[in-house]
Design a protein around this motif. Structure first.
Motif, PDB file in Angstrom:
ATOM      1  N   MET A   1       0.846  -1.174   0.000  1.00 44.17           N
ATOM      2  CA  MET A   1       0.000   0.000   0.000  1.00 44.17           C
ATOM      3  C   MET A   1       0.894   1.240   0.000  1.00 44.17           C
ATOM      4  SD  MET A   1      -2.928   1.196   2.674  1.00 44.17           S
ATOM      5  CE  MET A   1      -3.992  -0.091   2.112  1.00 44.17           C
ATOM      6  N   LYS A   2       0.491   2.201  -0.764  1.00 50.29           N
ATOM      7  CA  LYS A   2       1.249   3.448  -0.864  1.00 50.29           C
ATOM      8  C   LYS A   2       0.748   4.430   0.200  1.00 50.29           C
ATOM      9  CE  LYS A   2       2.434   6.930  -4.296  1.00 50.29           C
ATOM     10  NZ  LYS A   2       2.175   7.441  -5.633  1.00 50.29           N
ATOM     11  N   PHE A   3       1.687   5.135   0.827  1.00 47.26           N
ATOM     12  CA  PHE A   3       1.302   6.140   1.808  1.00 47.26           C
ATOM     13  C   PHE A   3       2.218   7.349   1.705  1.00 47.26           C
ATOM     14  CE2 PHE A   3       4.469   3.648   4.032  1.00 47.26           C
ATOM     15  CZ  PHE A   3       5.169   4.563   4.775  1.00 47.26           C
ATOM     16  N   LYS A   4       1.682   8.498   2.166  1.00 48.12           N
ATOM     17  CA  LYS A   4       2.444   9.752   2.193  1.00 48.12           C
ATOM     18  C   LYS A   4       2.631  10.167   3.642  1.00 48.12           C
ATOM     19  CE  LYS A   4       0.304  11.804  -1.909  1.00 48.12           C
ATOM     20  NZ  LYS A   4      -0.511  12.950  -2.349  1.00 48.12           N
ATOM     21  N   LYS A   5       3.835  10.617   3.973  1.00 50.09           N
ATOM     22  CA  LYS A   5       4.111  11.155   5.302  1.00 50.09           C
ATOM     23  C   LYS A   5       3.667  12.613   5.307  1.00 50.09           C
ATOM     24  CE  LYS A   5       8.039   8.108   5.812  1.00 50.09           C
ATOM     25  NZ  LYS A   5       9.485   8.003   6.047  1.00 50.09           N
ATOM     26  N   MET A   6       2.685  12.933   6.127  1.00 53.83           N
ATOM     27  CA  MET A   6       2.132  14.279   6.157  1.00 53.83           C
ATOM     28  C   MET A   6       2.792  15.158   7.222  1.00 53.83           C
ATOM     29  SD  MET A   6       0.249  13.707   3.656  1.00 53.83           S
ATOM     30  CE  MET A   6      -0.431  15.336   3.485  1.00 53.83           C
ATOM     31  N   THR A   7       3.364  14.538   8.242  1.00 57.72           N
ATOM     32  CA  THR A   7       4.091  15.265   9.287  1.00 57.72           C
ATOM     33  C   THR A   7       5.392  14.510   9.549  1.00 57.72           C
ATOM     34  OG1 THR A   7       3.093  14.028  11.121  1.00 57.72           O
ATOM     35  CG2 THR A   7       1.965  16.053  10.419  1.00 57.72           C
ATOM     36  N   PRO A   8       6.371  15.174  10.128  1.00 57.31           N
ATOM     37  CA  PRO A   8       7.580  14.446  10.508  1.00 57.31           C
ATOM     38  C   PRO A   8       7.293  13.518  11.689  1.00 57.31           C
ATOM     39  CG  PRO A   8       7.745  16.768  11.119  1.00 57.31           C
ATOM     40  CD  PRO A   8       6.458  16.607  10.379  1.00 57.31           C
ATOM     41  N   VAL A   9       8.162  12.560  11.910  1.00 50.70           N
ATOM     42  CA  VAL A   9       8.096  11.726  13.102  1.00 50.70           C
ATOM     43  C   VAL A   9       8.339  12.652  14.291  1.00 50.70           C
ATOM     44  CG1 VAL A   9       9.218   9.862  14.377  1.00 50.70           C
ATOM     45  CG2 VAL A   9       8.859   9.644  11.905  1.00 50.70           C
ATOM     46  N   THR A  10       7.450  12.605  15.284  1.00 42.56           N
ATOM     47  CA  THR A  10       7.521  13.517  16.415  1.00 42.56           C
ATOM     48  C   THR A  10       7.609  12.738  17.723  1.00 42.56           C
ATOM     49  OG1 THR A  10       6.169  15.119  15.217  1.00 42.56           O
ATOM     50  CG2 THR A  10       6.332  15.410  17.606  1.00 42.56           C
ATOM     51  N   THR A  11       8.598  13.066  18.527  1.00 37.77           N
ATOM     52  CA  THR A  11       8.709  12.483  19.862  1.00 37.77           C
ATOM     53  C   THR A  11       7.871  13.338  20.798  1.00 37.77           C
ATOM     54  OG1 THR A  11      10.939  11.690  19.387  1.00 37.77           O
ATOM     55  CG2 THR A  11      10.301  11.806  21.712  1.00 37.77           C
TER      56      THR A  11
ATOM     57  N   PHE B   1      -9.705   3.885   1.716  1.00 37.10           N
ATOM     58  CA  PHE B   1     -10.825   4.557   2.356  1.00 37.10           C
ATOM     59  C   PHE B   1     -11.441   3.727   3.476  1.00 37.10           C
ATOM     60  CE2 PHE B   1     -10.258   6.179  -1.901  1.00 37.10           C
ATOM     61  CZ  PHE B   1     -10.132   7.531  -1.647  1.00 37.10           C
ATOM     62  N   GLY B   2     -10.707   2.712   3.952  1.00 35.70           N
ATOM     63  CA  GLY B   2     -11.176   1.873   5.047  1.00 35.70           C
ATOM     64  C   GLY B   2     -10.902   2.505   6.400  1.00 35.70           C
ATOM     65  N   ASP B   3     -11.162   1.733   7.449  1.00 30.43           N
ATOM     66  CA  ASP B   3     -10.980   2.243   8.817  1.00 30.43           C
ATOM     67  C   ASP B   3      -9.663   1.801   9.449  1.00 30.43           C
ATOM     68  OD1 ASP B   3     -11.425  -0.431   9.364  1.00 30.43           O
ATOM     69  OD2 ASP B   3     -13.246  -0.086  10.554  1.00 30.43           O
ATOM     70  N   GLY B   4      -8.838   1.066   8.711  1.00 29.38           N
ATOM     71  CA  GLY B   4      -7.537   0.632   9.209  1.00 29.38           C
ATOM     72  C   GLY B   4      -7.517  -0.776   9.753  1.00 29.38           C
ATOM     73  N   THR B   5      -8.684  -1.341  10.057  1.00 27.84           N
ATOM     74  CA  THR B   5      -8.718  -2.682  10.638  1.00 27.84           C
ATOM     75  C   THR B   5      -8.398  -3.774   9.633  1.00 27.84           C
ATOM     76  OG1 THR B   5     -11.109  -2.863  10.271  1.00 27.84           O
ATOM     77  CG2 THR B   5     -10.379  -2.035  12.434  1.00 27.84           C
ATOM     78  N   ASP B   6      -8.504  -3.463   8.359  1.00 23.34           N
ATOM     79  CA  ASP B   6      -8.257  -4.478   7.330  1.00 23.34           C
ATOM     80  C   ASP B   6      -6.861  -4.376   6.707  1.00 23.34           C
ATOM     81  OD1 ASP B   6      -8.844  -2.063   6.133  1.00 23.34           O
ATOM     82  OD2 ASP B   6      -9.922  -2.960   4.447  1.00 23.34           O
ATOM     83  N   LEU B   7      -5.993  -3.529   7.272  1.00 21.53           N
ATOM     84  CA  LEU B   7      -4.633  -3.428   6.741  1.00 21.53           C
ATOM     85  C   LEU B   7      -3.869  -4.706   7.038  1.00 21.53           C
ATOM     86  CD1 LEU B   7      -3.729   0.217   7.806  1.00 21.53           C
ATOM     87  CD2 LEU B   7      -4.337  -0.588   5.525  1.00 21.53           C
ATOM     88  N   ASN B   8      -3.023  -5.112   6.129  1.00 22.51           N
ATOM     89  CA  ASN B   8      -2.270  -6.338   6.378  1.00 22.51           C
ATOM     90  C   ASN B   8      -1.027  -6.037   7.214  1.00 22.51           C
ATOM     91  OD1 ASN B   8       0.077  -5.886   4.680  1.00 22.51           O
ATOM     92  ND2 ASN B   8      -1.252  -6.230   2.919  1.00 22.51           N
ATOM     93  N   PRO B   9      -0.463  -7.058   7.846  1.00 22.85           N
ATOM     94  CA  PRO B   9       0.697  -6.862   8.726  1.00 22.85           C
ATOM     95  C   PRO B   9       1.876  -6.165   8.042  1.00 22.85           C
ATOM     96  CG  PRO B   9      -0.221  -9.032   9.080  1.00 22.85           C
ATOM     97  CD  PRO B   9      -0.942  -8.439   7.893  1.00 22.85           C
ATOM     98  N   ALA B  10       2.109  -6.441   6.776  1.00 21.67           N
ATOM     99  CA  ALA B  10       3.231  -5.793   6.070  1.00 21.67           C
ATOM    100  C   ALA B  10       3.024  -4.288   5.975  1.00 21.67           C
ATOM    101  CB  ALA B  10       3.398  -6.404   4.681  1.00 21.67           C
ATOM    102  N   ASP B  11       1.776  -3.844   5.787  1.00 20.95           N
ATOM    103  CA  ASP B  11       1.481  -2.407   5.736  1.00 20.95           C
ATOM    104  C   ASP B  11       1.725  -1.750   7.088  1.00 20.95           C
ATOM    105  OD1 ASP B  11       0.761  -2.458   3.030  1.00 20.95           O
ATOM    106  OD2 ASP B  11      -1.326  -2.920   3.502  1.00 20.95           O
ATOM    107  N   TYR B  12       1.267  -2.402   8.163  1.00 17.40           N
ATOM    108  CA  TYR B  12       1.526  -1.885   9.511  1.00 17.40           C
ATOM    109  C   TYR B  12       3.022  -1.749   9.762  1.00 17.40           C
ATOM    110  CZ  TYR B  12      -3.123  -2.045  11.649  1.00 17.40           C
ATOM    111  OH  TYR B  12      -4.423  -1.805  11.988  1.00 17.40           O
ATOM    112  N   GLN B  13       3.762  -2.773   9.399  1.00 12.49           N
ATOM    113  CA  GLN B  13       5.203  -2.757   9.632  1.00 12.49           C
ATOM    114  C   GLN B  13       5.876  -1.652   8.825  1.00 12.49           C
ATOM    115  OE1 GLN B  13       7.128  -6.532   9.331  1.00 12.49           O
ATOM    116  NE2 GLN B  13       9.127  -5.707   9.785  1.00 12.49           N
ATOM    117  N   LEU B  14       5.512  -1.527   7.562  1.00 13.25           N
ATOM    118  CA  LEU B  14       6.115  -0.522   6.697  1.00 13.25           C
ATOM    119  C   LEU B  14       5.863   0.899   7.212  1.00 13.25           C
ATOM    120  CD1 LEU B  14       7.588   0.133   4.015  1.00 13.25           C
ATOM    121  CD2 LEU B  14       5.310   0.214   2.945  1.00 13.25           C
ATOM    122  N   VAL B  15       4.651   1.197   7.575  1.00 14.70           N
ATOM    123  CA  VAL B  15       4.292   2.555   7.972  1.00 14.70           C
ATOM    124  C   VAL B  15       4.798   2.893   9.386  1.00 14.70           C
ATOM    125  CG1 VAL B  15       1.974   2.120   8.914  1.00 14.70           C
ATOM    126  CG2 VAL B  15       2.440   4.247   7.721  1.00 14.70           C
ATOM    127  N   SER B  16       4.918   1.902  10.254  1.00 15.73           N
ATOM    128  CA  SER B  16       5.352   2.183  11.631  1.00 15.73           C
ATOM    129  C   SER B  16       6.863   2.101  11.812  1.00 15.73           C
ATOM    130  CB  SER B  16       4.686   1.217  12.609  1.00 15.73           C
ATOM    131  OG  SER B  16       5.130  -0.115  12.395  1.00 15.73           O
TER     132      SER B  16
END
Length: 135
Positions: free
Chosen positions: A1-11, A84-99
């Motif tokens: 899944m393609k995603f755009k970073k809209m803000t920097p990583v913030t601590t 356009f989903g609610d995030g519950t149907d994302l696959n584990p690879a997408d979670y790993q990539l984005v986080s």
């Protein structure tokens, strides 16, 4: 899944303690919640090109041998393009990539902090267990 970073990583929060007694723990949790994105001085974007989510990594870690503990919260807003989903149907690879960038921030903070405090950096790499998510 393609995603755009809209803000920097913030601590948002980061806390360090020297442990009186050695203890080891590894609690790193990722959460995802839908948000509207509103860049400064602009109108809120409701996500016509894909929904926006705030990623949050909440952590409480005492790496072996357990001399110290760190805890905190790291966040970032991303847009999942054409999703356009609610995030519950994302696959584990997408979670790993984005986080992964948020988890790398924790690893970097620990490395830099141990370099300063102990005069010897601790290089730590967290492994994900997203493949064990229950559907």
């Amino acid at each position: 899944m393609k995603f755009k970073k809209m803000t920097p990583v913030t601590t948002e929060h980061f806390h360090f303690d020297v442990n009186e007694e050695e203890k080891v723990k590894n609690e790193v949790n990722v959460s995802l919640r839908q948000v509207y994105h509103q860049p400064k001085g602009q109108e809120a974007d409701e996500g016509k090109d894909g929904k926006y989510f705030q990623l949050a990594v909440i952590f409480d870690v005492a790496p072996a041998p357990g001399e110290f503990s760190v805890s905190g919260l790291i966040t970032q807003i991303v847009q999942f393009v054409d999703y356009f989903g609610d995030g519950t149907d994302l696959n584990p690879a997408d979670y790993q990539l984005v986080s992964r960038p948020l988890v790398e921030e924790i690893e970097t903070l620990i490395y830099q902090l141990t370099q300063v405090i102990f005069d010897e950096p601790l290089n730590i790499t967290f492994k994900s267990n997203f493949d064990q998510l229950k559907r």
